[in-house]
Enzyme design. Structure first.
Site, mmCIF file in Angstrom:
data_model
loop_
_atom_site.group_PDB
_atom_site.id
_atom_site.type_symbol
_atom_site.label_atom_id
_atom_site.label_comp_id
_atom_site.label_asym_id
_atom_site.label_seq_id
_atom_site.Cartn_x
_atom_site.Cartn_y
_atom_site.Cartn_z
ATOM 1 N N SER A 1 0.900 -1.365 0.053
ATOM 2 C CA SER A 1 0.089 -0.036 0.006
ATOM 3 C C SER A 1 0.843 1.084 0.006
ATOM 4 O O SER A 1 1.650 1.370 0.849
ATOM 5 C CB SER A 1 -0.838 -0.033 1.251
ATOM 6 O OG SER A 1 -1.513 1.095 1.347
ATOM 7 N N GLY A 2 0.813 2.121 -0.956
ATOM 8 C CA GLY A 2 1.360 3.405 -1.074
ATOM 9 C C GLY A 2 1.170 4.124 0.354
ATOM 10 O O GLY A 2 2.061 4.659 0.701
ATOM 11 N N SER A 3 0.112 4.396 0.707
ATOM 12 C CA SER A 3 -0.513 5.423 1.683
ATOM 13 C C SER A 3 -0.004 4.731 3.032
ATOM 14 O O SER A 3 0.687 5.578 3.818
ATOM 15 C CB SER A 3 -1.786 5.987 1.777
ATOM 16 O OG SER A 3 -2.689 4.573 2.105
ATOM 17 N N GLY B 1 -1.859 5.261 -3.224
ATOM 18 C CA GLY B 1 -0.567 5.062 -4.017
ATOM 19 C C GLY B 1 -0.744 3.889 -4.936
ATOM 20 O O GLY B 1 -0.238 4.023 -6.189
ATOM 21 N N THR B 2 -1.395 2.790 -4.449
ATOM 22 C CA THR B 2 -1.418 1.604 -5.236
ATOM 23 C C THR B 2 -2.504 1.776 -6.487
ATOM 24 O O THR B 2 -2.134 1.277 -7.467
ATOM 25 C CB THR B 2 -1.678 0.379 -4.487
ATOM 26 O OG1 THR B 2 -2.644 0.620 -3.652
ATOM 27 C CG2 THR B 2 -0.499 -0.289 -3.893
#
Length: 355
Positions: A92-94, A262-263
Site C-alpha cells: 500500500s502506498g499510503s 498510492g497503489t
C-alpha cells in the site's frame, strides 16, 4: 493474580487523509521467516489484532494498521504487515508513506543530520519498498516510494451491477488486484458531494464482480478475492509530460479512501502505459474526492511472469498525529481475545503476582 491487561504502543499518521496506526511495540514476534509469511500467520491465526485496532471502541474501519516486524531481507531496515478493512493487502502506498514517516520521525530509523534526501528500504509482504524521504529542518516533508511492479491482468471486462447496468472495467495488479472503472461513464465527477454514492457504487460493483474473477499472482500465488475498485476521472494535461485526474479508491467492505491511494495511482499508470497514454519519466497527479493529491511517476517497463509490467514511484506526504499507549483488557466483553491473547506481550512479572 496475573494481570489481564496488555499495552500497545502506537504512532498514528495520516497521508492524504488516510490514517495509518503504526504498531511500534506490544506484539510478540510472529512465526514466519519473511514478512509475507508473518502476514499469512496473522491472517490465518491472529486476525484479532486487526479486528481490535480497526473496530470500535479502539478504532474505525476507515483506518489502516501497520505492524512493525523484523525483515528477512538484509537490505531492509524494518518490515511491516499491512492490515485494512478488507484484510491483509500485500502493499500500500499510503501505508508505506505513513510507516516510513513514523519510523523516521520516532527515531526507530535514525534521521541523518542535515537537509536533503534519505533513502530507506522497508520489507512489505509483497517484497522490498524503496523509499526516499525528503527531510527539511529535521522533519520528513515528503516520501517517494517504489513498490512492486504493476501490470494489467485483464482488459475490457464487464459485469451487471444493480441500478447501474453493465459496468466495464480493467483488472490491474498493484499490490493487490484493482478493478479500474471510468467513473464519468456512470455519472460521477468524483467530487466531495459524491462520496456516499461512490461508496455504495463500489460496494455493489465489488460484490457483483468478485465471482469468477482471477485472484492468482504469478509469483505470490492466490491473493484472495478482489478488494479494491479505483474510479478514474478524465485526464487533463497540466504540463509537458504531466497529467492530472480526479480519482477515488473504494476498499471493500464499505470504505472510500480519503487519499487517491498510492497503489491505485500505480494501477492507473500501468493501464495508461498499456494504452500508450503515458511514457517513461512522465507523471500523473491523482486527486481524491477530498482534494488530497499523490504524484505517480513512470520509471521503466519490466515484466511480471508473462505480463508486461510497469515500475513506478509515488510521492506523497504524511503527518504524525499522535503517539499513544493503549491498554487492552482481555476480560473486557468488547474485546474478542480468542486469537488476540497469544499475540500481545504480557506485562513483566511484578512482586506479588501469582500465576
Amino acid at each position: 493474580m496475573r494481570s489481564r491487561e496488555r499495552t500497545i504502543e502506537l504512532i498514528d499518521a495520516q497521508s492524504g487523509g488516510d490514517v495509518s496506526r503504526v504498531v511500534m511495540s506490544g506484539v510478540e514476534p510472529l512465526p514466519g521467516r519473511t514478512v509475507l509469511e508473518k502476514a499469512r500467520y496473522l491472517e490465518q491465526q491472529g486476525d484479532g489484532l486487526r479486528r481490535l485496532l480497526l473496530s470500535e471502541p479502539y478504532g474505525d474501519p476507515a483506518m489502516s494498521v501497520d505492524l512493525i516486524v523484523e525483515p528477512s531481507d538484509p537490505r531492509a531496515q524494518a518490515g511491516y504487515v499491512i492490515m485494512e478493512a478488507m484484510g491483509y493487502p500485500l502493499y500500500s502506498g499510503s501505508n508505506t508513506i505513513c510507516t516510513a514517516t513514523a519510523l523516521l520521525q520516532s527515531g526507530a530509523i535514525p534521521l541523518r543530520d542535515g537537509d536533503g534526501l534519505q533513502d530507506v528500504t522497508l520489507e512489505s509482504p509483497a517484497g522490498l519498498a524503496r523509499v526516499s524521504a525528503r527531510v527539511i529542518d529535521g522533519r520528513v516533508v515528503s516520501i517517494t516510494t517504489e513498490g512492486e511492479p504493476a501490470y494489467v491482468a485483464d482488459e475490457a471486462l464487464s459485469v451487471e451491477v444493480p441500478y447501474h447496468g453493465d459496468v466495464l472495467f480493467d483488472l490491474v495488479w498493484s499490490g493487490a488486484y484493482y478493478a479500474l472503472v471510468d467513473a464519468s461513464r456512470y455519472g460521477f465527477d468524483i467530487g466531495p458531494t459524491e462520496q456516499v454514492a461512490l461508496t455504495a457504487f463500489g460496494d455493489a460493483f465489488v460484490r457483483a464482480a468478485r465471482p469468477g474473477l482471477r485472484q492468482e499472482h504469478p509469483d505470490l500465488g492466490d491473493v484472495g478475492p478482489l478488494p479494491f475498485a479505483h474510479f478514474m476521472g478524465p485526464l487533463r494535461q497540466v504540463g509537458d509530460g504531466r497529467w492530472e485526474s480526479p480519482s477515488a479508491t473504494y476498499v471493500h467492505p464499505g470504505v472510500l479512501c480519503r487519499s487517491p491511494t498510492g497503489t491505485g495511482t500505480s494501477a492507473r499508470l500501468a493501464l495508461m502505459a498499456q494504452r500508450g497514454e503515458i511514457r517513461d519519466g512522465e507523471s500523473l497527479e491523482t486527486v481524491s474526492p477530498r482534494g488530497s493529491r499523490f504524484v505517480g511517476t513512470v520509471l521503466e517497463r519490466t515484466r511480471v511472469g508473462d505480463y508486461p509490467a510497469l515500475r513506478s514511484a509515488v510521492t506523497g506526504a504524511a503527518r504524525v498525529m499522535a503517539r499513544s499507549q493503549i491498554t487492552v483488557d482481555l476480560d473486557d466483553p468488547l474485546v474478542d481475545a480468542s486469537d488476540l491473547e497469544p499475540l500481545l506481550t504480557p506485562p513483566a512479572d511484578r512482586p506479588g503476582d501469582a500465576g
